[in-house]
Design a protein around this motif. Sequence first.
Motif, PDB file in Angstrom:
ATOM      1  N   ASP A   1     -20.897  -3.907   4.343  1.00 28.58           N
ATOM      2  CA  ASP A   1     -21.177  -4.578   3.343  1.00 28.58           C
ATOM      3  C   ASP A   1     -22.022  -3.780   2.179  1.00 28.58           C
ATOM      4  O   ASP A   1     -22.853  -2.767   2.543  1.00 28.58           O
ATOM      5  CB  ASP A   1     -21.927  -6.114   3.538  1.00 28.58           C
ATOM      6  CG  ASP A   1     -20.752  -6.535   4.590  1.00 28.58           C
ATOM      7  OD1 ASP A   1     -19.431  -6.462   4.413  1.00 28.58           O
ATOM      8  OD2 ASP A   1     -21.277  -7.545   5.281  1.00 28.58           O
ATOM      9  N   GLU A   2     -22.006  -4.405   1.062  1.00 32.12           N
ATOM     10  CA  GLU A   2     -22.961  -3.746  -0.033  1.00 32.12           C
ATOM     11  C   GLU A   2     -24.534  -3.754   0.328  1.00 32.12           C
ATOM     12  O   GLU A   2     -25.016  -3.009  -0.029  1.00 32.12           O
ATOM     13  CB  GLU A   2     -22.697  -4.580  -1.394  1.00 32.12           C
ATOM     14  CG  GLU A   2     -21.362  -4.592  -1.835  1.00 32.12           C
ATOM     15  CD  GLU A   2     -21.390  -5.256  -3.218  1.00 32.12           C
ATOM     16  OE1 GLU A   2     -22.237  -5.601  -3.589  1.00 32.12           O
ATOM     17  OE2 GLU A   2     -20.051  -5.020  -3.517  1.00 32.12           O
ATOM     18  N   ASP A   3     -24.903  -4.574   0.961  1.00 34.04           N
ATOM     19  CA  ASP A   3     -26.418  -4.782   1.238  1.00 34.04           C
ATOM     20  C   ASP A   3     -26.734  -4.007   2.561  1.00 34.04           C
ATOM     21  O   ASP A   3     -28.033  -3.865   2.899  1.00 34.04           O
ATOM     22  CB  ASP A   3     -27.001  -6.169   1.252  1.00 34.04           C
ATOM     23  CG  ASP A   3     -26.249  -7.001   2.639  1.00 34.04           C
ATOM     24  OD1 ASP A   3     -25.252  -6.469   3.309  1.00 34.04           O
ATOM     25  OD2 ASP A   3     -26.550  -8.348   2.642  1.00 34.04           O
TER      26      ASP A   3
ATOM     27  N   THR B   1     -17.739  -5.252   8.405  1.00 32.53           N
ATOM     28  CA  THR B   1     -16.693  -6.160   8.628  1.00 32.53           C
ATOM     29  C   THR B   1     -15.457  -5.243   8.972  1.00 32.53           C
ATOM     30  O   THR B   1     -15.367  -4.083   8.420  1.00 32.53           O
ATOM     31  CB  THR B   1     -16.383  -6.965   7.336  1.00 32.53           C
ATOM     32  OG1 THR B   1     -17.409  -7.687   6.923  1.00 32.53           O
ATOM     33  CG2 THR B   1     -15.226  -7.937   7.547  1.00 32.53           C
ATOM     34  N   ARG B   2     -14.595  -5.778   9.856  1.00 31.51           N
ATOM     35  CA  ARG B   2     -13.338  -5.051  10.373  1.00 31.51           C
ATOM     36  C   ARG B   2     -12.453  -5.161   9.228  1.00 31.51           C
ATOM     37  O   ARG B   2     -12.154  -6.269   8.683  1.00 31.51           O
ATOM     38  CB  ARG B   2     -12.821  -5.742  11.584  1.00 31.51           C
ATOM     39  CG  ARG B   2     -11.578  -5.260  12.282  1.00 31.51           C
ATOM     40  CD  ARG B   2     -11.615  -5.744  13.684  1.00 31.51           C
ATOM     41  NE  ARG B   2     -10.176  -5.220  14.103  1.00 31.51           N
ATOM     42  CZ  ARG B   2      -9.867  -5.401  15.289  1.00 31.51           C
ATOM     43  NH1 ARG B   2     -10.805  -5.919  16.243  1.00 31.51           N
ATOM     44  NH2 ARG B   2      -8.652  -4.876  15.820  1.00 31.51           N
TER      45      ARG B   2
ATOM     46  N   LEU C   1     -19.710  -7.115  12.527  1.00 35.35           N
ATOM     47  CA  LEU C   1     -21.160  -6.635  12.934  1.00 35.35           C
ATOM     48  C   LEU C   1     -22.385  -7.062  12.169  1.00 35.35           C
ATOM     49  O   LEU C   1     -22.473  -6.761  10.931  1.00 35.35           O
ATOM     50  CB  LEU C   1     -21.076  -5.199  13.456  1.00 35.35           C
ATOM     51  CG  LEU C   1     -19.676  -4.678  13.906  1.00 35.35           C
ATOM     52  CD1 LEU C   1     -19.860  -3.248  14.340  1.00 35.35           C
ATOM     53  CD2 LEU C   1     -19.805  -5.323  15.373  1.00 35.35           C
ATOM     54  N   ILE C   2     -23.110  -7.505  12.895  1.00 33.72           N
ATOM     55  CA  ILE C   2     -24.503  -7.793  12.252  1.00 33.72           C
ATOM     56  C   ILE C   2     -25.621  -6.534  12.356  1.00 33.72           C
ATOM     57  O   ILE C   2     -25.937  -6.258  13.679  1.00 33.72           O
ATOM     58  CB  ILE C   2     -25.288  -9.159  12.766  1.00 33.72           C
ATOM     59  CG1 ILE C   2     -24.298 -10.117  12.517  1.00 33.72           C
ATOM     60  CG2 ILE C   2     -26.671  -9.305  11.894  1.00 33.72           C
ATOM     61  CD1 ILE C   2     -23.828 -10.289  11.141  1.00 33.72           C
ATOM     62  N   LEU C   3     -25.784  -5.971  11.413  1.00 38.25           N
ATOM     63  CA  LEU C   3     -26.962  -4.559  11.758  1.00 38.25           C
ATOM     64  C   LEU C   3     -28.249  -5.047  11.500  1.00 38.25           C
ATOM     65  O   LEU C   3     -28.563  -5.830  10.635  1.00 38.25           O
ATOM     66  CB  LEU C   3     -26.400  -3.527  10.775  1.00 38.25           C
ATOM     67  CG  LEU C   3     -24.924  -3.245  10.658  1.00 38.25           C
ATOM     68  CD1 LEU C   3     -24.464  -2.196   9.699  1.00 38.25           C
ATOM     69  CD2 LEU C   3     -24.461  -2.835  11.970  1.00 38.25           C
TER      70      LEU C   3
END
Length: 252
Positions: free
Chosen positions: A202-204, A209-210, A249-251
């Motif tokens: 994602d941008e941040d 995202t799959r 996925l949460i990084l």
Amino acid sequence: LDKRLAPAKEFEAVDDEYQYFLSRRDLTLSAFQQDSLRTAGQIRSMQASLSRMEANQQVLQRILDNLVVRAPVAGFLTALEAEIGELRTAGARLGQIDQIDEFQLRAQVDEFYLSRINVGLEGQTLPIGGEVYPVAISKVYPEVNEGRFQVDARFPEAQPDDLRRGQSVRYRMSLSESEEAIVLPRGAFFQSTGGQWVFVMDEDGSSATRRAITLGRQNDDHFEVASGLAPGEQVIVSSYDAFRDAERLILQ
């Protein structure tokens, strides 16, 4: 000696001696003639023997020359497969000679490119000692084995000074004109997804995202992305084995 001025006995003695020397002269001349004929015969016999010896010597020299193995090219002997007393047939491989002033590069290429690679196709090496060198295809082996075929390439100009036989050299061949494309580095993700989807950041940068993608052409370093990605988007290219069923996925 005048017979009228000398006693008869003295005259007869001198005459006998004279006749003796005449007959001895004839015998001596005859002996000299015989010796000359015999010597001439011996000379002819010796000349014939010498000619036979010279002919035999030439035959032996040819046999000896045939025992000497001469390489078809000048170079450096890097391998020798022969033992003392070993019997080898004509044409048998005895060793390997490298032409140290001209190296040849051999590569395995995917059969997909068989119709696009021809003799004379030009390219260049990756940096060797900080420099790149032009290369050109010199031979194409059309036989396909396990999905690959072989090509030979040479250095048409200068070649690396410290190149050695068996050394790996990477080079690129341009099979078409340059064009702009979205590319994705090769990574372990391909073994998990088969190139059908990836996790896009994602941008941040806090999550990924799959997303389904379509891959096109490829080389040893990159995949061409035909659809599914936009320029500048970041993708996770490491292995997905631990979370291949996840959608997001949460990084941390």
